[in-house]
Enzyme design. Structure first.
Site, PDB file in Angstrom:
ATOM      1  N   ASP A 189      -7.062   4.374  -4.260  1.00 47.50           N
ATOM      2  CA  ASP A 189      -7.721   4.227  -2.951  1.00 47.50           C
ATOM      3  C   ASP A 189      -8.338   5.611  -2.721  1.00 47.50           C
ATOM      4  O   ASP A 189      -8.551   6.362  -3.698  1.00 47.50           O
ATOM      5  CB  ASP A 189      -6.696   3.840  -1.879  1.00 47.50           C
ATOM      6  N   LYS A 203       0.859  -1.194   0.000  1.00 53.77           N
ATOM      7  CA  LYS A 203       0.000   0.000   0.000  1.00 53.77           C
ATOM      8  C   LYS A 203       0.881   1.225   0.000  1.00 53.77           C
ATOM      9  O   LYS A 203       2.029   1.163   0.432  1.00 53.77           O
ATOM     10  CB  LYS A 203      -0.877   0.012   1.259  1.00 53.77           C
TER      11      LYS A 203
HETATM   12  N1  GLU Z   1      -7.443   0.273  -2.667  1.00 50.42           N
HETATM   13  C1  GLU Z   1      -8.220  -0.889  -2.993  1.00 50.42           C
HETATM   14  C2  GLU Z   1      -8.284  -1.800  -1.800  1.00 50.42           C
HETATM   15  O1  GLU Z   1      -8.330  -1.329  -0.678  1.00 50.42           O
HETATM   16  C3  GLU Z   1      -7.818  -1.549  -4.296  1.00 50.42           C
HETATM   17  C4  GLU Z   1      -6.375  -1.946  -4.428  1.00 50.42           C
HETATM   18  C5  GLU Z   1      -5.981  -2.448  -5.810  1.00 50.42           C
HETATM   19  O2  GLU Z   1      -6.810  -2.532  -6.709  1.00 50.42           O
HETATM   20  O3  GLU Z   1      -4.795  -2.769  -5.944  1.00 50.42           O
HETATM   21  O4  GLU Z   1      -8.339  -2.996  -1.900  1.00 50.42           O
END
Ligand code: GLU
Length: 447
Positions: free
Chosen positions: A168, A128
């Site tokens: 996100d 992340k």
């Molecule tokens: N931010 C999204 C999550 O919390 C998607 C992450 C992604 O697609 O890599 O899962």
């Protein structure tokens, strides 16, 4: 030392080594509280110190992001990418741009992501990133300059086989476009699989935009079916009004439920006739306006400034805004209002006290790492399409998403039963996600 004592000692160590990172501690604790039965069954996990290794990210990157606003003033933000675990595949997870972002938030999100990604059954590890940059009120050009500066450092750490960021909070199609453009320019490579959530005109996938919201509703639908029920005629409250909330509301309406309220950080709107999704999309996706503008177009609706949306009576609630948005008081209000099911569309929106209150009141509860996995699952489908230079139809992509969500539901359900905790989706999700990561880590040896 019993397994429980070992876990208590590991948690004490995590808090000591990561001071001040409350959200990270909370996310770790929730998983450690669930996995004792799995460790009892698999002593080899403890011998290989799998938990200790999982709690320590493989790599943490923190960098300066300088940029210039439209008046020529210089700003300095902080950028992060935490590459948590690559046992199951390249690091995968979104970028969050929000003033609240600091290392503890990125680590909680990366930790959750690891188990979430494992639950999808797809070949993606956990990571992340983000920045404390606040996109609110910034022009497109300012956002572009920020994204270009952010990518000028990030590009050296990512790649389709290394680390694949996506969106996100605060990072949507516009930002991914700018980030992709800068990556392409710096590397001189058209590497479609380096980012997901791309626009349909340059390698994006159908249903990625809708996937987190749709997926959470498909998960909720499976929970209702498991109890011989459905969305038909249900009164629902969804918090937030961003990407996850908008598409959750759209799908609930398609399935026969009525979403009567949604929110942003300024308050909530109540529309007993059902939220007008087209209007919400126009407000939030096109005009980037505050939610009170909704009542100008729908005068029968009410805007309640600064009030928690959880005071609206409903049968089903989907928190789709942000972490810890349901506290103990909110949980009590939901229970009093007749809520029988809570499904997390956001990451960790329910505080530990609220989860305990729901359990005590018999409210069925699905954790985000299972229920909101549709977003990242659709990202994995986007990577699959990029790798084969293919693009699937909307119908086919939605069908795949539905099957993936059903699978995740069934696995959480079955794992909870296997461990003698029927109906406990938190335990089911944590144990199943953990087992998958642990098995791959054991296979790779001590790295
Ligand atoms: N931010 C999204 C999550 O919390 C998607 C992450 C992604 O697609 O890599 O899962």
């Amino acid at each position: 030392m019993t397994v429980r004592d070992k876990l208590t000692a590991i948690f004490a160590d995590v808090t000591r080594r990561n001071p001040g990172e409350d959200e990270f501690h909370q996310a770790v604790r929730e998983v450690l509280d669930s996995v004792a039965p799995a460790l009892q069954k698999h002593p080899e996990y403890a011998d290989a110190k799998i938990i200790e290794r999982i709690c320590e990210p493989e790599r943490q990157i923190i960098f300066r992001v300088p940029w210039e606003d439209d008046r020529g003033e210089v700003h300095i933000n902080r950028g992060f990418r935490v590459e948590f675990n690559s046992a199951l595949g390249p690091y995968k997870g979104g970028l969050r741009f929000h003033p609240s972002v600091y290392l503890g938030i990125v680590k909680f999100l990366g930790f959750e992501q690891l188990f979430k990604n494992a639950l999808t059954g797809m070949p993606i590890g956990g990571g992340k990133g983000g920045s404390d940059f606040d996109p609110k009120g910034r022009s497109d050009r300012e956002v572009m300059r920020f994204c270009q500066s952010f990518m000028t450092e990030l590009y050296r750490h990512i790649g389709e086989y290394t680390d694949v960021p996506a969106g996100d909070i605060g990072v949507g199609g516009r930002e991914i476009g700018y980030l992709f453009g800068q990556y392409k320019r710096i590397t001189n490579r058209y590497e479609s699989g380096v980012l997901t959530g791309k626009g349909l005109s340059y390698g994006g996938a159908q249903v990625r935009r809708e996937a987190t919201g749709y997926g959470a509703v498909f998960f909720a639908e499976e929970m209702l079916h498991a109890a011989g029920d459905s969305f038909d005629g249900k009164r629902v409250v969804v918090s937030g009004s961003g990407n996850v909330a908008i598409y959750a509301i759209e799908k609930i309406h398609q399935l026969g439920g009525t979403v009567v309220a949604c929110s942003d950080s300024s308050g909530y709107i109540l529309d007993d006739q059902g939220i007008d999704v087209a209007l919400l999309k126009d407000l939030k996706e096109v005009r980037r306006a505050r939610i009170d503008a909704y009542v100008q177009a729908r005068p029968h609706a009410r805007f309640n400034a600064g009030r928690p949306v959880w005071e609206v009576p409903c049968q089903v609630a989907l928190p789709c805004a942000t972490q810890n948005e349901i506290g103990a008081t909110d949980a009590a209000a939901l229970i009093k209002g007749g809520c029988v099911m809570v499904v997390e569309g956001a990451n960790m929106p329910t505080s530990p006290e609220a989860i305990r209150a729901f359990a005590a009141a018999g409210v069925r509860f699905a954790p985000g790492k299972a229920a909101n996995a549709g977003g990242v699952a659709a990202s994995a489908l986007e990577m699959q399409q990029n790798a084969s230079r293919d693009s699937w139809t909307f119908t086919h992509s939605e069908q795949r998403l539905r099957e993936i969500m059903r699978d995740i539901h069934d696995r959480c359900h079955a794992t909870a039963e296997e461990y003698g905790m029927p109906g406990d989706y938190v335990a089911g999700a944590n144990i199943d996600g953990f087992r998958r990561v642990a098995e791959a880590m054991l296979a790779h040896g001590l790295i």
